[in-house]
Design an enzyme around this catalytic site. Structure first.
Site, PDB file in Angstrom:
ATOM      1  N   ASP A   1       0.829  -1.215   0.000  1.00  0.00           N
ATOM      2  CA  ASP A   1       0.000   0.000   0.000  1.00  0.00           C
ATOM      3  C   ASP A   1       0.853   1.250   0.000  1.00  0.00           C
ATOM      4  O   ASP A   1       2.035   1.232   0.375  1.00  0.00           O
ATOM      5  CB  ASP A   1      -0.955   0.002   1.195  1.00  0.00           C
ATOM      6  CG  ASP A   1      -0.237   0.115   2.537  1.00  0.00           C
ATOM      7  OD1 ASP A   1       0.772  -0.597   2.734  1.00  0.00           O
ATOM      8  OD2 ASP A   1      -0.689   0.894   3.397  1.00  0.00           O
TER       9      ASP A   1
ATOM     10  N   ASP B   1       7.882   4.105  -1.432  1.00  0.00           N
ATOM     11  CA  ASP B   1       7.483   3.584  -0.118  1.00  0.00           C
ATOM     12  C   ASP B   1       6.157   2.844  -0.311  1.00  0.00           C
ATOM     13  O   ASP B   1       5.106   3.452  -0.284  1.00  0.00           O
ATOM     14  CB  ASP B   1       7.333   4.746   0.861  1.00  0.00           C
ATOM     15  CG  ASP B   1       6.894   4.316   2.252  1.00  0.00           C
ATOM     16  OD1 ASP B   1       6.924   3.109   2.546  1.00  0.00           O
ATOM     17  OD2 ASP B   1       6.485   5.191   3.032  1.00  0.00           O
TER      18      ASP B   1
ATOM     19  N   GLU C   1       0.049  -1.280   5.629  1.00  0.00           N
ATOM     20  CA  GLU C   1       1.097  -0.888   6.574  1.00  0.00           C
ATOM     21  C   GLU C   1       1.003   0.586   6.921  1.00  0.00           C
ATOM     22  O   GLU C   1       1.240   0.985   8.066  1.00  0.00           O
ATOM     23  CB  GLU C   1       2.469  -1.204   5.966  1.00  0.00           C
ATOM     24  CG  GLU C   1       3.642  -1.060   6.939  1.00  0.00           C
ATOM     25  CD  GLU C   1       4.303   0.317   6.918  1.00  0.00           C
ATOM     26  OE1 GLU C   1       5.236   0.541   7.707  1.00  0.00           O
ATOM     27  OE2 GLU C   1       3.887   1.185   6.106  1.00  0.00           O
TER      28      GLU C   1
ATOM     29  N   HIS D   1       5.722   9.782   1.209  1.00  0.00           N
ATOM     30  CA  HIS D   1       4.425  10.414   1.499  1.00  0.00           C
ATOM     31  C   HIS D   1       4.311  11.797   0.862  1.00  0.00           C
ATOM     32  O   HIS D   1       3.473  12.593   1.282  1.00  0.00           O
ATOM     33  CB  HIS D   1       4.153  10.528   3.005  1.00  0.00           C
ATOM     34  CG  HIS D   1       4.144   9.228   3.735  1.00  0.00           C
ATOM     35  ND1 HIS D   1       3.656   9.105   5.024  1.00  0.00           N
ATOM     36  CD2 HIS D   1       4.561   7.989   3.378  1.00  0.00           C
ATOM     37  CE1 HIS D   1       3.785   7.844   5.420  1.00  0.00           C
ATOM     38  NE2 HIS D   1       4.342   7.155   4.430  1.00  0.00           N
TER      39      HIS D   1
END
Length: 416
Positions: A87, A148, A182, A387
């Site tokens: 994810d 990520d 996660e 992010h």
């Protein structure tokens, strides 16, 4: 000491395939996985594993991918597991990702073409100074990239490909685990540890090449619920006690040296991450973090003192504070199995990198896996600025991560 054969890397092609699949998780969802679209990547990974000869690869009902690469040695080698999450963060859009490669980077600013206000500058991304001559992958400026943790996923997948195609790389049984959710703290809620049957694990979810993390924050969540007094605003004098304003006062009183923006290194924090409310009732959700577990209690008490101080001025209002355990510092578990970290450091060195043992101001799936019976440090995947729309990774760092995985497999076999 065994050396790696010449490798034809597949990690970049895999990474470029994976990042265009939207796998954003949803903290408001109660399903497992939190978003069904995460299974789209899981199904592709299973298909690719089966195609390269990993015959037991499968996706379970909760969105986890499990697979096994059988041992090719007569030695009795402990089973090890490599893990990454599929994810991407809810903090930034992962829909319509357009990956771009800036080849032979020379220290220049990288302007992302779909939003020219998004610029990767050397002074803001200091690890770029270690990437001169490398190939930098970014998104186009309107989404995150998804390094990520699709960098970690692609690295493990390439390592699987290399192990299957190079039987001269001797290894014990290798388990593969790809997890959903996660980023919203549920990454291992439904993991079947017995099914994995591994002695040790390694998450591939770290930042700079050469880094390995054996220590994470310990983490709690906190929900502060404020019960105020609601009246008609036209007749509110001396009566109304607005829960919204009380919440604002509590947030405003959080000290700078107990906030993420005022802390660094081994310092913990209390961080408000969500506010909802009306005049009568309001809630503030916090995350509480520290490397020392006992300090979590101290931080919660500090929050309680602030709430008490503010509520003293509102005699007809009240509050409640609920603390929920999230994860704990994995170092206490890893210290009981020092060889797991030692072999990881040795593998990084064999890949030609300067190995650095670090603490991470956050958590990984490995934090909770360690306390579920699978000691699990975190190895670099090469991801940076996660992010965010400026997220990036280099091709060469991902290739070094693949080499590190392969060296780890060989070291466990050598030492058995």
């Amino acid at each position: 000491m065994s050396k790696l054969p010449a490798l034809k890397f597949t990690v970049t092609d895999r990474f470029l395939r994976y990042v265009v699949i939207d796998t954003q998780s949803d903290p408001e969802s109660s399903t497992y996985p939190s978003t069904e679209k995460q299974k789209n990547l899981g199904r592709l990974l299973v298909q690719e594993l089966l195609e390269i000869g990993v015959t037991d690869a499968h996706l379970d009902e909760y969105g986890y991918v499990y697979a096994t690469i059988p041992a090719n040695t007569d030695k009795d080698v402990p089973v090890i597991c490599f893990c990454s999450h599929m994810d991407t963060s809810p903090d930034c859009s992962g829909e319509g990702v357009k990956p771009l490669i800036d080849k032979d980077y020379q220290g220049n600013n990288i302007v992302l073409p779909d939003d020219d206000t998004q610029v990767l500058r050397l002074d803001e991304h200091p690890d770029l100074q270690n990437q001169i001559g490398n190939d930098i992958i970014t998104a186009s400026g309107t989404t995150l990239l998804g390094a990520d943790n699709k960098a970690g996923v692609a690295e493990i997948m390439d390592a699987c490909y290399q192990l299957i195609n190079h039987p001269e790389i001797k290894h014990g049984t290798i388990r593969i685990l790809f997890t959903p959710d996660e980023e919203i703290g549920r990454g291992v809620d439904k993991v079947n540890i017995e099914k994995l049957g591994a002695y040790a694990g390694y998450t591939m979810d770290g930042e700079s090449a050469g880094n390995m993390e054996n220590e994470t924050f310990s983490a709690d969540g906190a929900r502060l619920t404020i019960n105020g007094v609601s009246t008609h605003p036209g007749f509110a004098k001396g009566k109304m006690e607005s829960a919204i304003k009380i919440a604002g006062e509590i947030i405003a009183k959080l000290p700078h040296n107990l906030s993420p923006e005022g802390t660094e290194d081994m310092e913990g924090f209390v961080h408000p991450v969500g506010v909802q409310g009306h005049v009568e009732t309001a809630t503030i959700d916090f995350i509480i973090r520290d490397f020392a577990e006992e300090k979590l209690h101290d931080h919660a008490e500090a929050l309680k003192r602030i709430a008490d101080e503010v509520l003293n001025r509102y005699p007809n209002s009240s509050y409640s504070l609920k603390i929920t355990e999230q994860y704990r510092n994995m170092k206490s578990v890893l210290d009981e199995h020092p060889e797991i970290v030692e072999y990881g450091i040795e593998a990084i060195k064999r890949a030609g990198l300067d190995a650095k043992l670090c603490s991470i101001r956050g958590g990984t799936d490995g934090s909770r896996l360690s306390f579920m019976g699978l000691p699990c440090p975190n190895i670099f995947a090469g991801e940076h600025a996660f992010h965010s729309k400026q997220e990036w990774v280099s091709v060469q760092d991902m290739q070094k991560a693949v080499e590190t995985i392969l060296h780890l497999c060989m070291i466990w076999e050598e030492r058995a």
